[in-house]
Design a protein around this motif. Structure first.
Motif, PDB file in Angstrom:
ATOM      1  N   ALA A  54       1.807   6.510  -7.130  1.00  0.00           N
ATOM      2  CA  ALA A  54       0.631   7.038  -7.822  1.00  0.00           C
ATOM      3  C   ALA A  54       0.863   8.409  -8.451  1.00  0.00           C
ATOM      4  O   ALA A  54       0.473   8.625  -9.604  1.00  0.00           O
ATOM      5  CB  ALA A  54      -0.571   7.070  -6.882  1.00  0.00           C
ATOM      6  N   PRO A  55       1.506   9.375  -7.770  1.00  0.00           N
ATOM      7  CA  PRO A  55       1.736  10.668  -8.425  1.00  0.00           C
ATOM      8  C   PRO A  55       2.631  10.553  -9.662  1.00  0.00           C
ATOM      9  O   PRO A  55       2.432  11.274 -10.638  1.00  0.00           O
ATOM     10  CB  PRO A  55       2.413  11.515  -7.346  1.00  0.00           C
ATOM     11  CG  PRO A  55       2.063  10.862  -6.061  1.00  0.00           C
ATOM     12  CD  PRO A  55       1.883   9.412  -6.355  1.00  0.00           C
ATOM     13  N   GLU A  82       0.823  -1.210   0.000  1.00  0.00           N
ATOM     14  CA  GLU A  82       0.000   0.000   0.000  1.00  0.00           C
ATOM     15  C   GLU A  82       0.859   1.263   0.000  1.00  0.00           C
ATOM     16  O   GLU A  82       0.540   2.239  -0.675  1.00  0.00           O
ATOM     17  CB  GLU A  82      -0.951   0.011   1.209  1.00  0.00           C
ATOM     18  CG  GLU A  82      -2.097  -0.976   1.089  1.00  0.00           C
ATOM     19  CD  GLU A  82      -1.683  -2.399   1.464  1.00  0.00           C
ATOM     20  OE1 GLU A  82      -0.643  -2.585   2.119  1.00  0.00           O
ATOM     21  OE2 GLU A  82      -2.405  -3.326   1.090  1.00  0.00           O
ATOM     22  N   THR A  83       1.950   1.256   0.748  1.00  0.00           N
ATOM     23  CA  THR A  83       2.847   2.411   0.776  1.00  0.00           C
ATOM     24  C   THR A  83       3.470   2.634  -0.590  1.00  0.00           C
ATOM     25  O   THR A  83       3.532   3.769  -1.081  1.00  0.00           O
ATOM     26  CB  THR A  83       3.951   2.209   1.837  1.00  0.00           C
ATOM     27  OG1 THR A  83       3.338   1.994   3.094  1.00  0.00           O
ATOM     28  CG2 THR A  83       4.874   3.408   1.903  1.00  0.00           C
ATOM     29  N   ASN A  84       3.923   1.573  -1.216  1.00  0.00           N
ATOM     30  CA  ASN A  84       4.501   1.692  -2.555  1.00  0.00           C
ATOM     31  C   ASN A  84       3.483   2.229  -3.545  1.00  0.00           C
ATOM     32  O   ASN A  84       3.798   3.078  -4.384  1.00  0.00           O
ATOM     33  CB  ASN A  84       5.034   0.339  -3.040  1.00  0.00           C
ATOM     34  CG  ASN A  84       6.324  -0.032  -2.365  1.00  0.00           C
ATOM     35  OD1 ASN A  84       7.077   0.824  -1.919  1.00  0.00           O
ATOM     36  ND2 ASN A  84       6.580  -1.320  -2.281  1.00  0.00           N
ATOM     37  N   LYS A  85       2.267   1.730  -3.458  1.00  0.00           N
ATOM     38  CA  LYS A  85       1.214   2.173  -4.380  1.00  0.00           C
ATOM     39  C   LYS A  85       0.922   3.659  -4.193  1.00  0.00           C
ATOM     40  O   LYS A  85       0.808   4.403  -5.174  1.00  0.00           O
ATOM     41  CB  LYS A  85      -0.044   1.333  -4.156  1.00  0.00           C
ATOM     42  CG  LYS A  85      -1.134   1.598  -5.164  1.00  0.00           C
ATOM     43  CD  LYS A  85      -2.240   0.573  -5.105  1.00  0.00           C
ATOM     44  CE  LYS A  85      -3.012   0.674  -3.840  1.00  0.00           C
ATOM     45  NZ  LYS A  85      -4.229  -0.144  -3.824  1.00  0.00           N
ATOM     46  N   LEU A  86       0.842   4.104  -2.975  1.00  0.00           N
ATOM     47  CA  LEU A  86       0.571   5.517  -2.714  1.00  0.00           C
ATOM     48  C   LEU A  86       1.742   6.404  -3.129  1.00  0.00           C
ATOM     49  O   LEU A  86       1.539   7.512  -3.618  1.00  0.00           O
ATOM     50  CB  LEU A  86       0.256   5.726  -1.231  1.00  0.00           C
ATOM     51  CG  LEU A  86      -1.108   5.241  -0.776  1.00  0.00           C
ATOM     52  CD1 LEU A  86      -1.237   5.362   0.737  1.00  0.00           C
ATOM     53  CD2 LEU A  86      -2.213   6.017  -1.466  1.00  0.00           C
ATOM     54  N   CYS A  87       2.961   5.929  -2.945  1.00  0.00           N
ATOM     55  CA  CYS A  87       4.137   6.726  -3.320  1.00  0.00           C
ATOM     56  C   CYS A  87       4.318   6.807  -4.825  1.00  0.00           C
ATOM     57  O   CYS A  87       4.811   7.807  -5.350  1.00  0.00           O
ATOM     58  CB  CYS A  87       5.394   6.153  -2.672  1.00  0.00           C
ATOM     59  SG  CYS A  87       5.452   6.375  -0.887  1.00  0.00           S
TER      60      CYS A  87
END
Length: 132
Positions: A67-68, A60-65
């Motif tokens: 995404a931009p 989840e952290t990787n996905k959020l980081c």
């Protein structure tokens, strides 16, 4: 190469849906460029063992980081293929017949080959670097 793919997909969606949109072909070109970037990351992982794009072990952290970066990449490619550029590309290929088997195979290869190579190389890299 990607201009050709954009032109082919633009003509395909124009024939299929009856409207002229640059968003759909630009999105497919973005997907294809992303697959080539993923292939590059897989090669880096194969030769160095370093997993590119990993900020932590948490998905989840990787996905959020990431995404931009993905959204920014999509925006940049969309503006590269925005209407003035699309008109230039369409003018460049206007004399060619778009609905040929060779054109279909080239566009399909631009989507399938990097995907398959990325999967195979990543699988080899994972097994190679797990042993060490």
């Amino acid at each position: 190469m990607f201009d050709f793919m954009f032109w082919f997909l633009y003509k395909y969606f124009e024939k299929k849906n009856g409207y002229k949109s640059v968003f759909q072909p630009a999105t497919f070109v973005t997907l294809s460029v992303g697959l080539f970037i993923a292939l590059g990351f897989a090669l880096i992982r194969l030769f160095t063992g370093w997993y590119v794009g990993s900020f932590s072990r948490d998905y989840e952290t990787n996905k959020l980081c990431l995404a931009p970066f993905v959204l920014g990449f999509l925006a940049v490619l969309y503006f590269l293929y925005f209407k003035p550029q699309a008109a230039r590309i369409l003018l460049k290929y206007q004399e060619r017949e778009w609905n040929t088997t060779a054109n279909k195979l080239v566009v399909l290869a631009l989507l399938i080959v990097p995907l398959v190579l990325t999967m195979v190389i990543t699988n080899v890299a994972v097994h190679l670097w797990q042993r060490t």
